[in-house]
Design a protein around this motif. Structure first.
Motif, PDB file in Angstrom:
ATOM      1  N   ASP A 164       0.816  -1.208   0.000  1.00 56.07           N
ATOM      2  CA  ASP A 164       0.000   0.000   0.000  1.00 56.07           C
ATOM      3  C   ASP A 164       0.859   1.272   0.000  1.00 56.07           C
ATOM      4  O   ASP A 164       0.685   2.162   0.845  1.00 56.07           O
ATOM      5  CB  ASP A 164      -0.947  -0.016   1.216  1.00 56.07           C
ATOM      6  CG  ASP A 164      -2.090   0.981   1.050  1.00 56.07           C
ATOM      7  OD1 ASP A 164      -2.315   1.426  -0.081  1.00 56.07           O
ATOM      8  OD2 ASP A 164      -2.733   1.315   2.065  1.00 56.07           O
ATOM      9  N   ALA A 165       1.774   1.336  -0.963  1.00 55.85           N
ATOM     10  CA  ALA A 165       2.678   2.489  -1.046  1.00 55.85           C
ATOM     11  C   ALA A 165       2.454   3.299  -2.318  1.00 55.85           C
ATOM     12  O   ALA A 165       3.190   4.248  -2.590  1.00 55.85           O
ATOM     13  CB  ALA A 165       4.132   2.007  -0.995  1.00 55.85           C
ATOM     14  N   GLN A 166       1.411   2.935  -3.074  1.00 55.60           N
ATOM     15  CA  GLN A 166       1.200   3.620  -4.362  1.00 55.60           C
ATOM     16  C   GLN A 166       0.969   5.121  -4.186  1.00 55.60           C
ATOM     17  O   GLN A 166       1.454   5.917  -4.979  1.00 55.60           O
ATOM     18  CB  GLN A 166       0.009   3.000  -5.098  1.00 55.60           C
ATOM     19  CG  GLN A 166       0.246   1.587  -5.606  1.00 55.60           C
ATOM     20  CD  GLN A 166       1.087   1.526  -6.872  1.00 55.60           C
ATOM     21  OE1 GLN A 166       1.638   2.538  -7.297  1.00 55.60           O
ATOM     22  NE2 GLN A 166       1.217   0.353  -7.448  1.00 55.60           N
ATOM     23  N   HIS A 167       0.250   5.497  -3.116  1.00 58.09           N
ATOM     24  CA  HIS A 167      -0.136   6.911  -2.991  1.00 58.09           C
ATOM     25  C   HIS A 167       1.037   7.825  -2.610  1.00 58.09           C
ATOM     26  O   HIS A 167       0.931   9.029  -2.751  1.00 58.09           O
ATOM     27  CB  HIS A 167      -1.305   7.082  -2.013  1.00 58.09           C
ATOM     28  CG  HIS A 167      -1.038   6.524  -0.653  1.00 58.09           C
ATOM     29  ND1 HIS A 167      -0.929   5.182  -0.406  1.00 58.09           N
ATOM     30  CD2 HIS A 167      -0.847   7.143   0.527  1.00 58.09           C
ATOM     31  CE1 HIS A 167      -0.692   4.987   0.874  1.00 58.09           C
ATOM     32  NE2 HIS A 167      -0.638   6.159   1.460  1.00 58.09           N
ATOM     33  N   HIS A 207       8.655   7.165   9.015  1.00 60.23           N
ATOM     34  CA  HIS A 207       9.341   5.899   9.310  1.00 60.23           C
ATOM     35  C   HIS A 207       8.538   4.698   8.773  1.00 60.23           C
ATOM     36  O   HIS A 207       9.089   3.806   8.124  1.00 60.23           O
ATOM     37  CB  HIS A 207       9.533   5.777  10.832  1.00 60.23           C
ATOM     38  CG  HIS A 207      10.181   4.502  11.252  1.00 60.23           C
ATOM     39  ND1 HIS A 207      11.542   4.291  11.169  1.00 60.23           N
ATOM     40  CD2 HIS A 207       9.646   3.344  11.731  1.00 60.23           C
ATOM     41  CE1 HIS A 207      11.817   3.075  11.582  1.00 60.23           C
ATOM     42  NE2 HIS A 207      10.684   2.476  11.937  1.00 60.23           N
ATOM     43  N   GLY A 208       7.226   4.721   9.038  1.00 59.39           N
ATOM     44  CA  GLY A 208       6.380   3.609   8.594  1.00 59.39           C
ATOM     45  C   GLY A 208       6.326   3.505   7.073  1.00 59.39           C
ATOM     46  O   GLY A 208       6.297   2.412   6.512  1.00 59.39           O
ATOM     47  N   GLN A 209       6.325   4.668   6.408  1.00 59.95           N
ATOM     48  CA  GLN A 209       6.322   4.645   4.932  1.00 59.95           C
ATOM     49  C   GLN A 209       7.636   4.082   4.401  1.00 59.95           C
ATOM     50  O   GLN A 209       7.648   3.294   3.451  1.00 59.95           O
ATOM     51  CB  GLN A 209       6.069   6.060   4.392  1.00 59.95           C
ATOM     52  CG  GLN A 209       4.632   6.528   4.589  1.00 59.95           C
ATOM     53  CD  GLN A 209       4.446   8.003   4.247  1.00 59.95           C
ATOM     54  OE1 GLN A 209       5.369   8.819   4.425  1.00 59.95           O
ATOM     55  NE2 GLN A 209       3.264   8.362   3.786  1.00 59.95           N
ATOM     56  N   LYS A 210       8.757   4.476   5.051  1.00 63.03           N
ATOM     57  CA  LYS A 210      10.063   3.932   4.618  1.00 63.03           C
ATOM     58  C   LYS A 210      10.095   2.423   4.818  1.00 63.03           C
ATOM     59  O   LYS A 210      10.653   1.684   4.018  1.00 63.03           O
ATOM     60  CB  LYS A 210      11.191   4.559   5.444  1.00 63.03           C
ATOM     61  CG  LYS A 210      11.579   5.941   5.002  1.00 63.03           C
ATOM     62  CD  LYS A 210      12.804   6.366   5.780  1.00 63.03           C
ATOM     63  CE  LYS A 210      13.029   7.845   5.673  1.00 63.03           C
ATOM     64  NZ  LYS A 210      13.944   8.358   6.685  1.00 63.03           N
TER      65      LYS A 210
END
Ligand SMILES: Nc1ncnc2c1ncn2[C@@H]1O[C@H](COP(=O)(O)OP(=O)(O)OP(=O)(O)O)[C@@H](O)[C@H]1O
Ligand SMILES: [Mg+2]
Length: 271
Positions: free
Chosen positions: A125-128, A139-142
């Motif tokens: 779930d990193a498309q956005h 941090h969580g996105q990385k």
């Protein structure tokens, strides 16, 4: 096959891992739990050939790991690690290049790279936030980017060191789905986490570590039912195990299974 034989490791003079005999090939998902500083991350770095044991060995495909450039390359094509700290494995400023990096090194064609990157970014779930510079991510996105970077390699063994630390509840749920998918493709996962409920739910076998040694091993339900072991290791029991141990309720593997069994029981009583 990925295993260790009497693996001992120390940083300078302080021993961290002592006499570890572990086998990660027997089960699809092996969980590692233990208090801060018991040696989990050090073990992951030994398993990926970044650190080398002073005694004993990491066994890869039945043989002691070779630390030559060629030996390590062969290992890393089949064993991929997501380290605890995402900054340790992010090298580019743009996400697509970072995730594609290892695939380009392996000479995978661009169409296949594009497919795998697309699929991995969707899974975590990193498309956005895909087009943001990596240094501007949380941090969580990385962490999601680091996990995607490992998934694209489609390795036989995926080693996850605290994969859900810093992830929000939906990230945690997605991680469980990712693990199930990897296992469904016939691969193995080794996961360390302080989230004992997560380890209980996803693991087929667990090792409880204490000061660099294995305190207990076996099926998660059996091992985590042993209150003495858990207390000595500085851990709490998973909530589903507590309900079983303290109230005599059925021992369920997941929250969904527990609620569905309780619902069925109560319907049985009222009808
Ligand atoms: N680079 C290093 N140099 C010296 N000692 C280290 C180094 N890295 C870790 N240690 C020590 O090794 C021990 C094990 O650390 P490690 O990071 O493997 O534990 P861990 O089980 O992963 O802990 P956590 O749950 O906090 O992630 C600790 O006592 C730590 O202080
Ligand atoms: Mg650690």
């Amino acid at each position: 096959m990925l295993a260790t034989n009497n693996l001992c490791f120390r940083y300078q003079d302080s021993p961290v891992l002592t006499g570890l005999n572990l086998d990660f090939s027997a089960q699809a998902v092996t969980g590692l739990v233990g208090a801060n500083g018991c040696g989990k991350s050090t073990l992951f770095m030994n398993l990926s050939g970044i650190l080398r044991p002073q005694q004993g060995a990491v066994l890869w495909q039945g043989k002691p790991l070779e630390y030559s450039k060629r030996g390590l390359l062969a290992l890393r094509q089949q064993v991929t690690t997501v380290f605890q700290d995402p900054d340790q494995q992010i090298f580019y400023t743009d996400i697509d290049s970072d995730i594609a990096f290892a695939l380009r090194n392996l000479g995978v064609n661009e169409a296949e790279i594009a497919r795998r990157v697309e699929d991995a970014l969707t899974l975590v779930d990193a498309q956005h936030f895909r087009h943001q510079p990596i240094q501007c991510l949380s941090h969580g996105q990385k962490k999601r980017v680091a996990i995607a970077g490992a998934l694209v390699l489609k390795a036989r063994y995926l080693l996850l060191d605290e994969p859900t630390a810093g992830l929000d509840p939906s990230g945690r749920t997605q991680m469980i789905e990712v693990i199930r998918r990897i296992v469904g493709q016939g691969n193995h996962v080794v996961i360390s986490s302080h989230d004992i409920d997560l380890i209980y739910e996803v693991s087929d076998a667990v090792y409880v570590m204490h000061r660099g040694e294995v305190l207990a091993e076996g099926a998660p339900g059996d091992v985590f039912s042993r209150a003495d072991v858990m207390a000595k290791a500085g851990l709490t029991q998973p909530w589903l195990v507590k309900l079983h141990a303290q109230l005599g309720l059925p021992l369920c593997k997941t929250e969904d299974e527990f609620f569905s069994r309780m619902r069925n029981n109560s319907q049985g009583h009222t009808s």
